[in-house]
Motif scaffolding. Structure first.
Motif, mmCIF file in Angstrom:
data_model
loop_
_atom_site.group_PDB
_atom_site.id
_atom_site.type_symbol
_atom_site.label_atom_id
_atom_site.label_comp_id
_atom_site.label_asym_id
_atom_site.label_seq_id
_atom_site.Cartn_x
_atom_site.Cartn_y
_atom_site.Cartn_z
ATOM 1 N N LEU A 262 10.275 -5.217 5.890
ATOM 2 C CA LEU A 262 9.185 -5.145 6.869
ATOM 3 C C LEU A 262 9.396 -6.196 7.947
ATOM 4 O O LEU A 262 9.581 -7.387 7.650
ATOM 5 C CB LEU A 262 7.836 -5.375 6.174
ATOM 6 N N SER A 264 7.984 -8.001 11.685
ATOM 7 C CA SER A 264 6.722 -8.315 12.365
ATOM 8 C C SER A 264 6.622 -7.509 13.652
ATOM 9 O O SER A 264 7.575 -7.437 14.426
ATOM 10 C CB SER A 264 6.665 -9.815 12.684
ATOM 11 N N PRO A 265 5.453 -6.883 13.923
ATOM 12 C CA PRO A 265 5.275 -6.135 15.171
ATOM 13 C C PRO A 265 4.927 -7.039 16.350
ATOM 14 O O PRO A 265 4.686 -6.546 17.465
ATOM 15 C CB PRO A 265 4.132 -5.183 14.834
ATOM 16 N N SER A 266 4.899 -8.350 16.146
ATOM 17 C CA SER A 266 4.503 -9.278 17.206
ATOM 18 C C SER A 266 5.493 -9.248 18.363
ATOM 19 O O SER A 266 6.710 -9.103 18.170
ATOM 20 C CB SER A 266 4.404 -10.699 16.643
ATOM 21 N N THR A 272 13.404 -7.512 16.041
ATOM 22 C CA THR A 272 12.558 -6.338 16.247
ATOM 23 C C THR A 272 13.310 -5.085 15.844
ATOM 24 O O THR A 272 14.486 -5.133 15.478
ATOM 25 C CB THR A 272 12.131 -6.240 17.723
ATOM 26 N N GLN A 302 11.086 4.388 14.683
ATOM 27 C CA GLN A 302 10.034 3.884 13.818
ATOM 28 C C GLN A 302 10.557 3.524 12.438
ATOM 29 O O GLN A 302 9.867 2.841 11.680
ATOM 30 C CB GLN A 302 8.917 4.934 13.692
ATOM 31 N N ASP A 325 8.429 -1.661 10.883
ATOM 32 C CA ASP A 325 7.640 -2.805 11.350
ATOM 33 C C ASP A 325 6.141 -2.601 11.124
ATOM 34 O O ASP A 325 5.326 -3.389 11.603
ATOM 35 C CB ASP A 325 7.917 -3.084 12.833
ATOM 36 N N SER A 326 5.815 -1.529 10.375
ATOM 37 C CA SER A 326 4.409 -1.272 10.087
ATOM 38 C C SER A 326 4.291 -0.486 8.782
ATOM 39 O O SER A 326 5.039 0.472 8.564
ATOM 40 C CB SER A 326 3.757 -0.481 11.221
ATOM 41 N N GLU A 328 1.935 1.486 8.071
ATOM 42 C CA GLU A 328 0.882 2.457 8.364
ATOM 43 C C GLU A 328 1.013 3.720 7.516
ATOM 44 O O GLU A 328 0.009 4.279 7.052
ATOM 45 C CB GLU A 328 0.921 2.806 9.850
ATOM 46 N N GLN A 349 -0.678 -10.298 10.965
ATOM 47 C CA GLN A 349 0.364 -9.330 10.597
ATOM 48 C C GLN A 349 0.095 -8.724 9.219
ATOM 49 O O GLN A 349 0.454 -7.572 8.972
ATOM 50 C CB GLN A 349 1.740 -10.016 10.617
ATOM 51 N N SER A 352 -3.043 -5.285 7.197
ATOM 52 C CA SER A 352 -2.896 -3.931 6.649
ATOM 53 C C SER A 352 -1.982 -3.899 5.437
ATOM 54 O O SER A 352 -1.661 -2.824 4.927
ATOM 55 C CB SER A 352 -2.336 -2.995 7.732
ATOM 56 N N TYR A 353 -1.546 -5.065 4.955
ATOM 57 C CA TYR A 353 -0.655 -5.125 3.799
ATOM 58 C C TYR A 353 -1.459 -4.993 2.502
ATOM 59 O O TYR A 353 -2.680 -5.169 2.473
ATOM 60 C CB TYR A 353 0.109 -6.458 3.774
#
Length: 429
Positions: A262, A264-266, A272, A302, A325-326, A328, A349, A352-353
């Protein structure tokens, strides 16, 4: 001084080169006046040697045969004349094609049929090495004994070591005075002669590796280039994410037993979805600011496949990883496959974990913080303890990227083994 028939041309040439007094080309046995320009080799008839600390000189015709022989598969080796020897020395730096072309043009210029005997690569190498003093013996240079055998006195054995003219010695090693005729030859004690009879010629590395003639291995290079090109083409075709045109690419599903990484979406993250693949697969870090914003927003995947050989997990088969990176679209069981989480130190971050608190999260997964080398690690990351490994990427020295990449994989592999990935379970439930 008239030429001495018993002077050895090769030894004279080697001695003159070692003392820094190279011989002089001349059109007669006499040394040319210093005021005249140098005589070119194709016009010269004699080579004049000037022994140091001696007012006299030794003049030898360029047609004089030397102890250097060409074998060429013949039963009787052919002596090479002094002209060809000196020509090879003067042009020792030339490549083989240039040397051959120059020898052909020399044969056209010289008159009287005094051409040049071409020396192959190994012969030239041996000759130059002997003249420069790098080696003391050569399979192409006969010993003085072989050349002067007929002139040897009946009472002793003549031994030539290929090092110049030899003074006469009696049976007990004492010098014998000259009698007005040719210079007396060296005589050796029979006991030393017995020792010398057991000597063998030491073959140098050039002869041992190259053989009797130079080999052209350029075809091997061409064959290798073709082989590597076909191999790369096959690998690219069969690698996930690099399918042939027209073949739909199936989206990898994390539901299989592939470990998950995973990111980070930052926006401040150095690692990235745009640059993680070249970094983790090849150790090639592309700074985010160098990537096009437009291209990144439209082409960033994605989900990414990454393969890495982890010997502790499997000795020969690369391990496949899924990078997102998510979480979801995660199913509950996917969290058992997560092996690493990259963070910038921002707690949002993890909202949602499965594990919202960083301290709890990094008890279940391995944490990483990637920052610029030399910059201070955020206090939040430092507070999470040793469960988060901090690595620094150098801003200007890209050759350090591979080192950082190896540190990351070493920690991931160590953590996976410690949590059961090396025993064939394929993950944690």
């Amino acid at each position: 001084m008239s030429p001495d028939a018993h002077q050895d041309p090769l030894s004279l040439l080697r001695a003159s080169l070692s003392t820094g007094t190279p011989p002089i080309l001349s059109t007669s046995p006499n040394s040319p006046p210093p005021s005249l320009p140098p005589v070119p080799l194709h016009l010269a008839t004699h080579l004049i040697f000037r022994p140091p600390h001696s007012p006299q000189h030794v003049a030898l015709p360029l047609s004089t045969p030397t102890r250097f022989v060409k074998k060429d598969g013949e039963a009787t080796p052919t002596p090479v004349d002094l002209r060809s020897i000196y020509f090879a020395w003067l042009n020792r730096e030339l490549a083989i094609p240039e040397y051959l072309n120059l020898a052909q043009s020399f044969d056209v210029q010289v008159s009287g049929g005094a051409g040049i005997k071409n020396l192959n690569f190994v012969e030239r190498l041996e000759l130059v090495g002997w003249l420069e003093g790098v080696q003391e013996e050569s399979e192409f240079i006969q010993a003085v004994t072989q050349v002067r055998r007929d002139a040897a006195p009946a009472g002793g054995i003549v031994v030539g070591r290929g090092r110049g003219d030899l003074a006469g010695l009696g049976q007990n090693g004492a010098s014998q005075p000259a009698t007005g005729g040719p210079r007396p030859l060296k005589q050796l004690d029979p006991r030393l002669a017995e020792i010398y009879s057991h000597e063998r010629v030491v073959v140098n590395r050039n002869t041992a590796l190259r053989g009797s003639k130079p080999m052209d291995f350029s075809y091997v290079r061409k064959h290798t280039e073709d082989f590597v090109s076909r191999l790369k083409s096959t690998t690219t075709t069969n690698t996930p994410g690099h399918l042939k045109p027209g073949v739909p690419s199936a989206t990898p599903s994390p539901s299989r037993s592939y470990p998950i990484i995973l990111l980070s979406p930052s926006a401040s993250a150095l690692l990235t979805m745009s640059n993680v693949k070249p970094f983790l697969e090849s150790g090639n870090f592309l700074p985010p600011h160098t990537l096009s914003t437009t291209a990144t927003s439209t082409t960033t995947p994605q989900m990414i496949d990454i393969s890495r050989l982890l010997p502790s997990i499997h000795a020969t088969t690369p391990q496949r990883f899924i990078v997102v990176d998510s979480p979801e679209k995660f199913k509950p069981e996917y969290w058992g496959r997560v092996v690493a989480v990259f963070t910038t130190g921002q707690a949002w971050q993890f909202k949602s974990y499965k594990w919202h608190q960083p301290q709890e999260l990094f008890r279940h997964v391995k944490g990483f913080y990637v920052g610029w080398e030399g910059e201070q690690v955020p206090s939040t990351v430092s507070g999470w303890g040793a469960a988060v490994t901090c690595v620094g990427v150098d801003r200007g020295r890209r050759f350090r990227d591979r080192e950082v990449c190896e540190v990351v994989w070493m920690e991931i592999e160590r953590w996976m083994v410690a949590t059961g990935w090396g025993n064939g379970q394929g993950g944690r439930g």
